[in-house]
Design a protein around this motif. Structure first.
Motif, PDB file in Angstrom:
ATOM      1  N   GLU B 269      13.482 -18.221   1.005  1.00  0.00           N
ATOM      2  CA  GLU B 269      13.025 -17.258   0.007  1.00  0.00           C
ATOM      3  C   GLU B 269      12.456 -16.002   0.664  1.00  0.00           C
ATOM      4  O   GLU B 269      11.610 -16.084   1.541  1.00  0.00           O
ATOM      5  N   GLN B 270      12.901 -14.858   0.196  1.00  0.00           N
ATOM      6  CA  GLN B 270      12.425 -13.599   0.753  1.00  0.00           C
ATOM      7  C   GLN B 270      11.074 -13.178   0.161  1.00  0.00           C
ATOM      8  O   GLN B 270      10.394 -12.340   0.717  1.00  0.00           O
ATOM      9  N   PHE B 271      10.744 -13.749  -0.978  1.00  0.00           N
ATOM     10  CA  PHE B 271       9.544 -13.274  -1.671  1.00  0.00           C
ATOM     11  C   PHE B 271       8.468 -14.341  -1.827  1.00  0.00           C
ATOM     12  O   PHE B 271       7.532 -14.177  -2.615  1.00  0.00           O
ATOM     13  N   VAL B 272       8.627 -15.444  -1.128  1.00  0.00           N
ATOM     14  CA  VAL B 272       7.570 -16.458  -1.114  1.00  0.00           C
ATOM     15  C   VAL B 272       7.193 -16.697   0.342  1.00  0.00           C
ATOM     16  O   VAL B 272       8.043 -17.041   1.165  1.00  0.00           O
ATOM     17  N   ASP B 273       5.926 -16.489   0.641  1.00  0.00           N
ATOM     18  CA  ASP B 273       5.427 -16.626   2.009  1.00  0.00           C
ATOM     19  C   ASP B 273       4.470 -17.812   2.063  1.00  0.00           C
ATOM     20  O   ASP B 273       3.392 -17.760   1.465  1.00  0.00           O
ATOM     21  N   VAL B 274       4.883 -18.862   2.738  1.00  0.00           N
ATOM     22  CA  VAL B 274       3.989 -20.005   2.921  1.00  0.00           C
ATOM     23  C   VAL B 274       3.157 -19.740   4.176  1.00  0.00           C
ATOM     24  O   VAL B 274       3.674 -19.715   5.287  1.00  0.00           O
ATOM     25  N   MET B 275       1.884 -19.552   3.952  1.00  0.00           N
ATOM     26  CA  MET B 275       0.990 -19.191   5.066  1.00  0.00           C
ATOM     27  C   MET B 275       0.549 -20.461   5.811  1.00  0.00           C
ATOM     28  O   MET B 275       0.755 -21.575   5.328  1.00  0.00           O
ATOM     29  N   PRO B 276      -0.054 -20.301   6.981  1.00  0.00           N
ATOM     30  CA  PRO B 276      -0.522 -21.484   7.708  1.00  0.00           C
ATOM     31  C   PRO B 276      -1.495 -22.316   6.876  1.00  0.00           C
ATOM     32  O   PRO B 276      -2.276 -21.773   6.093  1.00  0.00           O
ATOM     33  N   PHE B 277      -1.426 -23.616   7.039  1.00  0.00           N
ATOM     34  CA  PHE B 277      -2.328 -24.529   6.343  1.00  0.00           C
ATOM     35  C   PHE B 277      -3.784 -24.085   6.563  1.00  0.00           C
ATOM     36  O   PHE B 277      -4.187 -23.774   7.681  1.00  0.00           O
ATOM     37  N   GLY B 278      -4.551 -24.037   5.489  1.00  0.00           N
ATOM     38  CA  GLY B 278      -5.954 -23.668   5.617  1.00  0.00           C
ATOM     39  C   GLY B 278      -6.225 -22.173   5.548  1.00  0.00           C
ATOM     40  O   GLY B 278      -7.355 -21.744   5.745  1.00  0.00           O
ATOM     41  N   SER B 279      -5.198 -21.378   5.265  1.00  0.00           N
ATOM     42  CA  SER B 279      -5.391 -19.927   5.149  1.00  0.00           C
ATOM     43  C   SER B 279      -6.044 -19.569   3.811  1.00  0.00           C
ATOM     44  O   SER B 279      -6.053 -20.362   2.879  1.00  0.00           O
ATOM     45  N   HIS B 280      -6.576 -18.366   3.776  1.00  0.00           N
ATOM     46  CA  HIS B 280      -7.159 -17.837   2.538  1.00  0.00           C
ATOM     47  C   HIS B 280      -6.478 -16.526   2.184  1.00  0.00           C
ATOM     48  O   HIS B 280      -6.946 -15.458   2.567  1.00  0.00           O
ATOM     49  N   PRO B 281      -5.380 -16.574   1.460  1.00  0.00           N
ATOM     50  CA  PRO B 281      -4.685 -15.327   1.126  1.00  0.00           C
ATOM     51  C   PRO B 281      -5.514 -14.444   0.211  1.00  0.00           C
ATOM     52  O   PRO B 281      -6.226 -14.938  -0.669  1.00  0.00           O
ATOM     53  N   GLU B 282      -5.433 -13.153   0.439  1.00  0.00           N
ATOM     54  CA  GLU B 282      -6.116 -12.178  -0.423  1.00  0.00           C
ATOM     55  C   GLU B 282      -5.081 -11.532  -1.330  1.00  0.00           C
ATOM     56  O   GLU B 282      -3.952 -11.291  -0.906  1.00  0.00           O
ATOM     57  N   THR B 283      -5.484 -11.193  -2.532  1.00  0.00           N
ATOM     58  CA  THR B 283      -4.504 -10.575  -3.439  1.00  0.00           C
ATOM     59  C   THR B 283      -3.979  -9.266  -2.851  1.00  0.00           C
ATOM     60  O   THR B 283      -2.816  -8.929  -3.012  1.00  0.00           O
ATOM     61  N   ARG B 284      -4.834  -8.534  -2.149  1.00  0.00           N
ATOM     62  CA  ARG B 284      -4.395  -7.246  -1.622  1.00  0.00           C
ATOM     63  C   ARG B 284      -3.261  -7.381  -0.602  1.00  0.00           C
ATOM     64  O   ARG B 284      -2.581  -6.401  -0.315  1.00  0.00           O
TER      65      ARG B 284
END
Lengths: 345, 345, 345, 345
Positions: B269-284
């Protein structure tokens, strides 16, 4: 206890009046009117007042305003002048937070507010409610035109210089910035969060209603003809007003002497704080309080003096100033009920 | 070039469509309708589009939408279903950003949206426009119901776990937070700057329209009965959505295996980013882009998995996703015109 | 008059203590310490206090704290436990706004705060300063561990349900959101305006110090083993905290009975407002006041009860609560000096 | 493809360069240096760049900047002048986003920036990178001093009037307002969210580094002596700059003629938008784009002209302008990679 009525208490100056009066030791809130919200408890519309204001809104015909000692109008322009005559005739003092009684020049009022003044005969006794420049008249007033928010900052910022005759009255510039609450509590696209947050703009640059009001007052302080260029801007913050005032010096005067002009002018004032020369006051240093702060600058020791003025537009710029007037009118200490320490951060 | 019409382009999803399509290399904007703004240049209402969009709004009768290849509805609920039949009959594809074609369950639609569904026969061919879970159907669709903003995050967050059967489908909790633009561009007191800035609240806790839509879709991923508790909140920011999803594990599964479920599910998927386990994504980190980011947590290595999902509610949550669907429907690379790098700070 | 000392008054809880104490009729501020700011007038660092607080910061060795009646510690964790023994020995009461005396479980303290507890013998007499759940002990306390901000909302939100035994103590979820001032006044990139404005994120999802504190207290209310999943988030607002609490009902209980549990629990409380069932409290309805508001929801009349709790994190979540404790300890009316009406808008 | 190096890419102008260059069709990012972050992937520090920038920061000694075609310095003042000589000697073009090469007057540089200029001999060939006023020199430049953010707005706002000789060059006032990102990404108390949100203030009123830079440039446009009073303010928004410029007319000139001066001056400019006379541009109408917008006012048809100028301080005010210069230097179309439509809302 002073029996108090509020006409039109659903806007921001209305709820701010309620916040202040709720802890005013001499105030007894007896009626608050809203045709649209008749019967709705104030605390239902404003949960911040739960447990602090027990009154419900009532339609104007039910509210017995004639039995109040004083009635505040926190209404659109034009409402107070329709109701003031009857109230005054019944011995009720009137403080209008709108523009109906701010200007003596009827033609200017009618031009800028787009309505006929229905109550011209009362204008001559209406007192402009800026205590620091007009305290004596407020003491004996029955009818107060409470100043606009911008005009309060412009007058208190320019007054000491104009009175001393050290600046060119014909070349005043006021670059002013207001929080969004100054636009009122109205269902309008232009003041939505998503329209105003994270952005900045000027508005009304071609002409704003607060210009003639300010000029009329400033003109009373000097023989020279006052010319004022006033540019309002909208800041993405709820409360707060910052006026950056520019004046050209006409005399050789030291910075110390400039500072002394302000310190002398306001040395007995409880709500005007002259900060050290060269300070940068922040609007938040006045948040939710009746304090107005002023600081002077003289960039490059040049011909311009820059006056920075900050206040909370809803308190010293509106409802707090109205209560300050009330205190004076009823012989109370001027700071009664107005001792809020600014909220920071 | 794809000839594109937009119905109702004066709201936030409308202007966001315009922003995206203005630089889409295969898009030719041919008509944008607004009954109220007939004749007004788009760039007059939205100065951000000056020099970028030359079109004027036109009333629906003047806009020849039947000659478009695709028409987007950025309208209130109920508009698309009134106009879709004629457009489809004329060979025009339809993408509705409102709810008319999101749900197959007519009774649920009518209950939650308070209107009769006027176009039930088209529902069976309407395709739910979430590419990551429904790409094949979108390819051949004539009629797309573009997902709601919240449902996009809830589905992409819960789907890998539900498909793998490792969580209790009957006990899903979604605590979601949206920027104010999600409420639309409407003249309403509740979304004024002075009402929403510097504050936070939940809303619609008793029930929200996005719950039945989400359940209908999630139910397609599992045999177990899905029960979802969804709590939306309003954040004092313009754009951005953060969903905090809680699920109870029904199996003994390692954190690595949980992470692998997501990485596998979205590896192409080009528009779904699975970040490293335990990350805290920010909306920005997704602002003004079509990217959605996901991060997994397992507090105390306990029975709960917490899934954090962020997106820009106006892009992946609305207009970007609609363009992504269009790209698929017209055989373009899915990311055509959607390569915006998130704006940070 | 109560002679008051403040250790470490340069942070947000410190300046908030000053704001509150400046108008507290029984408080006489006698010393405020800061090693770094020795000699600097408080009002120079905080212009909001100009004319309201005349004190200057002084280095700890110069401040004669032993002559105070009570000393507040608005310091990083670890400072109070170093100085409390001497103060107590001199008959000075101590209220610590940090974590040193919040938890009885030393191992948990040392694990989560990464430091040895230097003052374990005093822990047994330290009282957890949450008046609504612990008033009697506070009355006679010499040493108070003032609750964390999040724990205050979680405890007051879950307590009536846990005491009544109607929810599953082993499955509590708290999805909490705090304004940025909760992170303190520290020179850190992560809390810059440009990093946190117009964005939203979770943090500390894997584990947060307020979890063990809250569990220790909640465990005292029930025989069942308490398990709590706590997820903090950062909201782009200065003040305010909103906790969305999820609990699973273990009994068939009506919504009216649920509501009655809360109304009974807090009927005599001046600072807890139980709002009508189904309300959506906003954080701003408590801004700059010591009020905490609670509202209950039962989505779909299902198995979950959702408790919404709001407060000002710096007042009821910190400095206001500390003053509330002081009032109790000195036999004053609990609301003395805490009568601020929330600032709205 | 242009091989590009960035020195000091961890600040806001650095990450903005990365955002722009990531989709620039002729840019190949080959090195980005940071001594402190050596080895850290750029996308780890800036998750917004995940999947878009694969590079890691490297210490300056490892980065082979001499093999680049152009190196951008997004560093504190003083860094570029230390490294520029070697790069230029190796045939690498240099664009400095700091102040090292903005001013020809070394004494002024050293006075305002508090450091000796180590590279005076290069100054004479350094080109001031404001394309709209200096395009021809930029074409052949090896070394660019990229303008400050405020100076860009002041120059483009005053230039047509100064060139036409219709205003008093000795009495220019610029009341300017910037978003907080203009202060950079530094761990400083003064730019914390809780210090700057919901507040407004002036700063540097006594004197600001951008005054001499602006005067030096403006002086090149007129024979009269330029005097400029510049007052910067801090707005609680992330990006955006609004300059309100005041000039006194020295000639009798119609508003149409004033407007024509600007329309003529910028008629071929892709990044300067002259709006209709009397417009009120909002900073958000330029958000995340390289566009600068100007609108003229003549309050009361009086002696003053008021020029409103808005831009995104990080794009046209910094990184976008630097890329615009690069495009010119390398013979590309000036808008290559700079076609972002402003993000609104």
């Amino acid at each position: 206890m002073i029996k108090i009525g509020i006409v039109g208490g659903t806007g921001y100056t209305g709820v701010e009046l309620l916040r202040i009066l709720a802890t005013h030791p001499q105030a007894k809130l007896t009626a608050i009117t809203s045709r649209k919200e008749d019967g709705v408890p104030v605390a239902q519309m404003y949960p911040s007042l739960r447990g602090r204001v027990d009154l419900a809104f009532s339609s104007p015909d039910k509210a017995n305003l004639n039995e109040c000692d004083v009635v505040f109008f926190a209404t659109p322009h034009g409402v107070a002048m329709a109701q003031a005559p009857e109230l005054l005739a019944n011995g009720v003092k009137v403080i209008d937070l709108a523009a109906d009684f701010r200007m003596q020049d009827v033609a200017q009022f009618e031009k800028w507010y787009g309505m006929e003044h229905s109550c011209k005969d009362l204008l001559s006794e209406a007192v402009y409610g800026l205590p620091e420049l007009n305290r004596d008249k407020i003491k004996s007033a029955r009818l107060i035109g409470n100043p606009g928010c911008y005009p309060t900052t412009m007058q208190l910022g320019f007054a000491p210089l104009l009175k001393a005759g050290v600046i060119d009255a014909g070349n005043l510039i006021a670059d002013c910035k207001s929080g969004v609450s100054g636009a009122g509590r109205k269902a309008e696209i232009g003041i939505l969060f998503s329209e105003t947050s994270d952005s900045f703009k000027a508005y009304g640059v071609a002409g704003h209603r607060h210009t003639p009001e300010t000029i009329e007052q400033l003109q009373g302080l000097t023989q020279d003809k006052v010319e004022l260029l006033f540019t309002p801007h909208l800041v993405p913050m709820i409360r707060g007003m910052h006026s950056t005032l520019y004046a050209q010096l006409t005399q050789d005067i030291s910075n110390e002497a400039l500072q002394a002009l302000f310190e002398d002018a306001y040395k007995d004032e409880q709500f005007v704080d002259v900060m050290p020369f060269g300070s940068h006051p922040e609007t938040r240093s006045t948040r939710a309080s009746n304090m107005l702060r002023i600081a002077l600058h003289r960039p490059g020791n040049g011909k311009h003096v820059v006056i920075l003025v900050v206040q909370d537009n809803l308190v010293k710029g509106a409802s707090g100033q109205a209560v300050q007037c009330m205190n004076i009118m009823f012989g109370l200490d001027e700071s009664t009920g107005l001792q809020h320490v600014p909220v920071n951060p």
